[in-house]
Write an enzyme that holds these catalytic residues in place. Structure first.
Site, short mmCIF file in Angstrom:
data_model
loop_
_atom_site.label_atom_id
_atom_site.label_comp_id
_atom_site.label_asym_id
_atom_site.label_seq_id
_atom_site.Cartn_x
_atom_site.Cartn_y
_atom_site.Cartn_z
CG ASP A 1 -2.05 -0.98 1.08
OD1 ASP A 1 -2.48 -1.46 0.03
OD2 ASP A 1 -2.47 -1.49 2.06
CG ASP B 1 -12.88 -3.31 -2.20
OD1 ASP B 1 -12.07 -4.03 -2.44
OD2 ASP B 1 -12.51 -1.94 -2.05
#
Lengths: 273, 199
Positions: free
Chosen positions: A11, A134
């Site tokens: 990330d 998601d």
């Protein structure tokens, strides 16, 4: 034999000095803690099968510096690289692939405009278009959008709803239906994250992962919730995922990728040495 | 030593360029027939669909085939390997370069397609490309079509049956890799190094 893939996820955000850093890394033996290029090199040496870079700033400035990270990594790391975060246009995809990435992930932009997946896969080939899905369980089975009911770990029935903007906004779309749709639109792979388990370290959401794996004939990457290597084993042995994505368990140095693979091999999961 | 990396506007060919540079023999991307003619070796990368890639390569077909015939080392990667065959079923029945006999067909049966990920090589015969590479080594594949195993197969891999992972012409100077050496870590880099040693 085709092996199951272990994919560390980086990330990437902007650090205090304006440079690019990987969030949440407490990995020792790095010259510059959190440097994405160094971390990528370390994971490559440990035996990572691919690397995923997510631009968690998802901003215009973010993308420019991300391209620099990808270019520098591609000069010395020769395994597949996937880049995601805020990709909205064909131009975004082109510049990321040109920098040396092999695949890109689309998420919110694909939900808002599904034909973007078709356009991108026609232009660059299905193999480089990964759709990140998601989702979050929704126990309101009376919701007219509920199409596929999945029994969760605790025994409650639920349907899984696609969420966007990092999980902040529900969409009313059934995740299983969306998975089938992105396959038909030309996506080459699915990266599935359940918000029920993401960040918990309690293990992947095996139930929705298994349901998606059964619904499509493209590879599925399990994501969100890995807290130990047993969880990775479950993603393969129970949910039948093709790849397992993890961040913190590698970033904190709890396990090396080599150790994770050694464990999986001992349990009969085919992995690349 | 000049390596021409055929740039016909498709695919992430810069990875191949980077890989060759990393092993100490930089190549130059080109779509100029004169530069390909003058090169000591030719690399044909490929990502995308067979028909459109063949169409892009068509103006270079003569020079590529002539140089292969003359014994110049040639490496086709992924779709660049498939283009070495006589024909492919992708997008109809499309003619390839015809450097090796056979037809490229789609994976069939109850398989996830594309075949994506690291799979092991089963070496079928010796070839300079495999110098120092152990039987069973893993390489990175991503493709939906494949060629069967035949006399030209240097190495095979298994996915719903055996298919050709590395093919070579009879003379051995033209090789094709169905996988991506430039994305196959140390094993792939060794193959690129071995290829440059064929010059």
């Amino acid at each position: 034999m085709l092996t199951k893939r272990i994919i560390p996820c980086l990330d990437v955000t902007i650090g205090p000095d304006g440079g690019r850093v990987v969030k949440g890394v407490e990995f020792v033996n790095l010259r510059r803690a959190g440097d994405p290029v160094e971390l990528a090199r370390a994971y490559n040496e440990q035996g990572a099968d691919e690397l995923v870079f997510l631009d968690i700033t998802a901003s215009h400035e973010g993308r420019a510096t991300m391209i620099d990270v990808i270019e520098r990594t591609a000069n010395e790391v020769f395994i597949p690289m996937t880049v995601g975060g805020g990709i909205k246009t064909i131009g975004d995809i082109r510049s990321i692939l040109r920098a040396g990435a092999d695949k890109i992930t689309v998420n919110t932009s694909a939900v808002k405009n599904p034909s973007f997946i078709r356009e991108a896969s026609d232009m660059f080939g299905s193999q480089c278009i990964v759709t990140a899905i998601d989702c979050r369980s929704n126990t309101n089975l009376k919701d007219p959008n509920a199409r596929n009911v999945i029994t969760k770990k605790d025994g409650t029935p639920a349907w899984y709803e696609v969420v966007i903007y990092g999980g902040r906004q529900p969409t009313g779309i059934d995740a299983i239906e969306w998975a089938k749709q992105v396959e038909s639109l030309g996506s080459g792979e699915i990266m599935l994250t359940s918000m029920d388990t993401d960040g918990t370290k309690d293990g992947y959401d095996l139930y929705v992962t298994k349901a998606v794996c059964e619904a499509v004939r493209i590879p599925v990457i399990a994501s969100g919730g890995a807290g130990n290597i047993e969880h990775m084993y479950e993603a393969f042995a129970v949910a039948d995922a093709d790849a397992a994505l993890a961040a913190s368990i590698f970033h904190f140095g709890e396990y090396t990728i080599g150790q994770a693979k050694g464990y999986l091999r001992s349990k009969g999961i085919p992995v690349r040495p | 030593m000049k390596i021409a990396i055929v740039d016909y506007g498709a695919g992430n060919i810069r990875s191949v360029e980077r890989g060759l540079a990393f092993v100490g023999t930089p190549g130059a991307m080109t779509c100029d027939p004169g530069e390909i003619e003058a090169a000591d070796a030719i690399v044909l990368p490929g990502v995308g669909a067979f028909e459109s890639c063949m169409r892009q390569v068509a103006p270079l077909q003569q020079v590529i085939c002539r140089r292969i015939e003359a014994g110049v080392p040639f490496l086709g990667i992924c779709l660049g390997m498939q283009m070495l065959y006589q024909e492919s079923e992708e997008g109809g029945l499309i003619k390839g370069l015809g450097v090796v006999p056979g037809r490229v067909t789609r994976f069939s049966g109850n398989l996830k397609v594309p075949h994506m990920g690291w799979n092991s090589l089963s070496v079928r015969k010796e070839h300079p490309l495999l110098t120092g590479i152990a039987d069973g080594s893993y390489v990175y594949f991503v493709h939906s079509y494949r060629a069967g195993v035949d006399a030209g197969t240097v190495a095979a891999a298994e996915y719903g049956g055996d298919f050709t992972a590395i093919v070579a012409n009879e003379a051995g100077n033209a090789v094709g890799a169905q996988f991506h050496p430039e994305k196959s870590g140390a094993v792939g880099l060794r193959m690129l190094k071995n290829f440059t040693a064929m010059i």
